[in-house]
Design an enzyme around this catalytic site. Structure first.
Site, mmCIF file in Angstrom:
data_model
loop_
_atom_site.group_PDB
_atom_site.id
_atom_site.type_symbol
_atom_site.label_atom_id
_atom_site.label_comp_id
_atom_site.label_asym_id
_atom_site.label_seq_id
_atom_site.Cartn_x
_atom_site.Cartn_y
_atom_site.Cartn_z
ATOM 1 N N LYS A 292 -5.626 8.916 9.453
ATOM 2 C CA LYS A 292 -6.869 9.344 8.788
ATOM 3 C C LYS A 292 -7.406 10.633 9.381
ATOM 4 C CE LYS A 292 -8.671 5.342 6.421
ATOM 5 N NZ LYS A 292 -9.841 4.513 6.126
ATOM 6 N N LYS B 15 4.482 1.264 -1.207
ATOM 7 C CA LYS B 15 3.478 0.284 -1.599
ATOM 8 C C LYS B 15 2.568 0.837 -2.701
ATOM 9 C CE LYS B 15 -0.474 -1.097 0.740
ATOM 10 N NZ LYS B 15 -1.306 -1.621 1.819
ATOM 11 N N LYS C 249 -4.207 2.411 -4.165
ATOM 12 C CA LYS C 249 -5.248 2.994 -5.011
ATOM 13 C C LYS C 249 -5.513 4.451 -4.680
ATOM 14 C CE LYS C 249 -8.562 0.575 -2.082
ATOM 15 N NZ LYS C 249 -9.224 -0.708 -1.937
HETATM 16 P P1 AMP Z 1 -6.571 -1.819 0.857
HETATM 17 O O1 AMP Z 1 -6.458 -1.513 -0.591
HETATM 18 O O2 AMP Z 1 -5.525 -1.127 1.670
HETATM 19 O O3 AMP Z 1 -7.982 -1.676 1.401
HETATM 20 O O4 AMP Z 1 -6.225 -3.361 1.019
HETATM 21 C C1 AMP Z 1 -7.053 -4.409 0.640
HETATM 22 C C2 AMP Z 1 -6.247 -5.688 0.608
HETATM 23 O O5 AMP Z 1 -5.261 -5.684 -0.448
HETATM 24 C C3 AMP Z 1 -5.457 -5.927 1.907
HETATM 25 O O6 AMP Z 1 -5.471 -7.308 2.189
HETATM 26 C C4 AMP Z 1 -4.053 -5.483 1.551
HETATM 27 O O7 AMP Z 1 -3.076 -6.141 2.319
HETATM 28 C C5 AMP Z 1 -3.936 -5.846 0.072
HETATM 29 N N1 AMP Z 1 -3.023 -4.913 -0.623
HETATM 30 C C6 AMP Z 1 -3.268 -3.596 -0.863
HETATM 31 N N2 AMP Z 1 -2.230 -3.028 -1.532
HETATM 32 C C7 AMP Z 1 -1.298 -3.999 -1.705
HETATM 33 C C8 AMP Z 1 0.004 -4.038 -2.321
HETATM 34 N N3 AMP Z 1 0.543 -2.963 -2.913
HETATM 35 N N4 AMP Z 1 0.674 -5.227 -2.316
HETATM 36 C C9 AMP Z 1 0.136 -6.320 -1.735
HETATM 37 N N5 AMP Z 1 -1.079 -6.344 -1.153
HETATM 38 C C10 AMP Z 1 -1.800 -5.211 -1.125
#
Ligand code: AMP
Ligand code: TRP
Length: 337
Positions: free
Chosen positions: A118, A200, A203
């Site tokens: 970051k 992965k 967003k």
């Molecule tokens: P984030 O969007 O990185 O803040 O993640 C929020 C939650 O969603 C966390 O528990 C991540 O592990 C889960 N998560 C985010 N992207 C994925 C993905 N592509 N596949 C599975 N879980 C995800």
């Protein structure tokens, strides 16, 4: 939540109110949050204070907070059972974070890969909050005597640090904090990008690489039709050799309960177009009712306010117990109000 005298394990997870939540967030997090609700005391925090570590537009942030809360409720989380609240509504997070800052070393924080990433990405704003972010995260978790923390692989290092801080503190003052474990859900996995299926789904990537939970059906279908696959014509699960098709199969399998063999039997040899449409049908069928509920809930500001207030109050009460203990242990004079 279970009654106070019923001993359920405590689950805590935080989600940042930034960007749009994706199909990856749904399959990896929100859907499991709902499945866990009956077996654990679940606490889900919309971590708006964490979001301030990068510059935010206040109007958008406020809207995003309410939007994420509405989505949590729209997937069916019951605010009578699970706590769904905003981090900033429980000042104990900041208070405990301060104390824990004094039990965390600069060297430990410097090693955090998310900080390194970051600060490279926001080189013009490497603020102290970005550096101490993992301490606030440790405070989130330890405040509620959490047993299990559902997280993705990228957060494992932060959880390890939270455990180290808890153990260090307990080592000095006795058993104050429950030392949390990472929780890797049985159903979960890693939903991959539609355009680069070895990465992965995220967003923060370009629009066409992910499906947002609030995408309209036609958009969902279009994005899936354009998903990168391969030049064979075979619906076969092989994450190494066929990452695109395997990702779509995983999505279909999680949403419908079909096994990989059943999916192959149903779609192999019928052309990728037919298969992609089946995946689109499943995603749309899953998201349409959620979107309908979301629209109702998001428009119902009185209901959101009620959930927000009640959950914040309950969260404050639980957090208060830990804070009282911490204050006493470290030697702050008791104040009886
Ligand atoms: P984030 O969007 O990185 O803040 O993640 C929020 C939650 O969603 C966390 O528990 C991540 O592990 C889960 N998560 C985010 N992207 C994925 C993905 N592509 N596949 C599975 N879980 C995800
Ligand atoms: N750092 C987490 C993320 O970026 C969000 C988060 C904040 C969190 N506090 C938490 C996750 C406590 C689990 C537990 O995804």
């Amino acid at each position: 939540m279970a009654q106070e005298n019923e001993k359920h394990q405590v689950i805590f997870s935080g989600i940042q109110p930034t960007g749009k939540l994706t199909l990856g967030n749904y399959i990896g997090a929100l859907r499991n949050f709902k499945l866990l609700e009956d077996s654990y005391d679940c606490i889900y925090s919309i971590v708006d204070m964490h979001a301030l570590t990068v510059r935010q537009n206040p109007t958008e942030l406020r809207r995003a907070c309410l939007s994420v809360m509405s989505l949590f409720l729209a997937v069916g989380l019951d605010p009578e059972k699970s706590l769904i609240y905003f981090q900033s509504h429980v000042s104990g997070h900041a208070e405990l974070a301060w104390v824990l800052n004094c039990f965390t070393y600069m060297g430990e924080l410097s090693r955090m890969t998310q900080f390194k990433d970051k600060s490279a990405k926001h080189a013009d704003n490497i603020n102290a909050g970005l550096f101490t972010y993992p301490v606030l995260m440790a405070a989130d978790i330890l405040l509620y005597q959490t047993d299990l923390v559902p997280i993705g692989a990228d957060q494992k290092q932060h959880l390890e640090l939270a455990r180290d801080i808890a153990e260090r503190f307990n080592g000095v003052y006795g058993d104050v904090f429950t030392v949390p474990d990472a929780y890797i859900p049985k159903i979960g996995g890693r939903v991959m990008s539609l355009q680069e299926p070895t990465r992965k789904m995220s967003k923060s990537d370009p629009e066409e690489t992910y499906i947002a939970m609030l995408d309209e059906p036609a958009v969902i279908r279009r994005k899936l039709r354009r998903a990168v696959t391969d030049s064979e014509n075979s619906v076969r699960f092989d994450p190494e050799g066929k990452p695109g098709i395997s990702n779509l199969m995983s999505i279909l399998s999680t949403l419908t309960g079909m096994s990989m063999d059943e999916i192959s039997a149903a779609y192999d040899g019928r052309g990728y177009g037919v298969f992609k449409d089946a995946v689109a049908d499943a995603v749309i069928a899953e998201f349409e009712p959620i979107q309908k509920r979301y629209n109702e809930i998001f428009a119902d500001k009185a209901y959101l306010e009620q959930v927000m207030t009640q959950c914040a109050e309950r969260a404050r009460r639980i957090a208060g117990r830990t804070l009282t203990k911490v204050r006493r242990k470290v030697g702050m004079a008791a104040l009886k109000l």
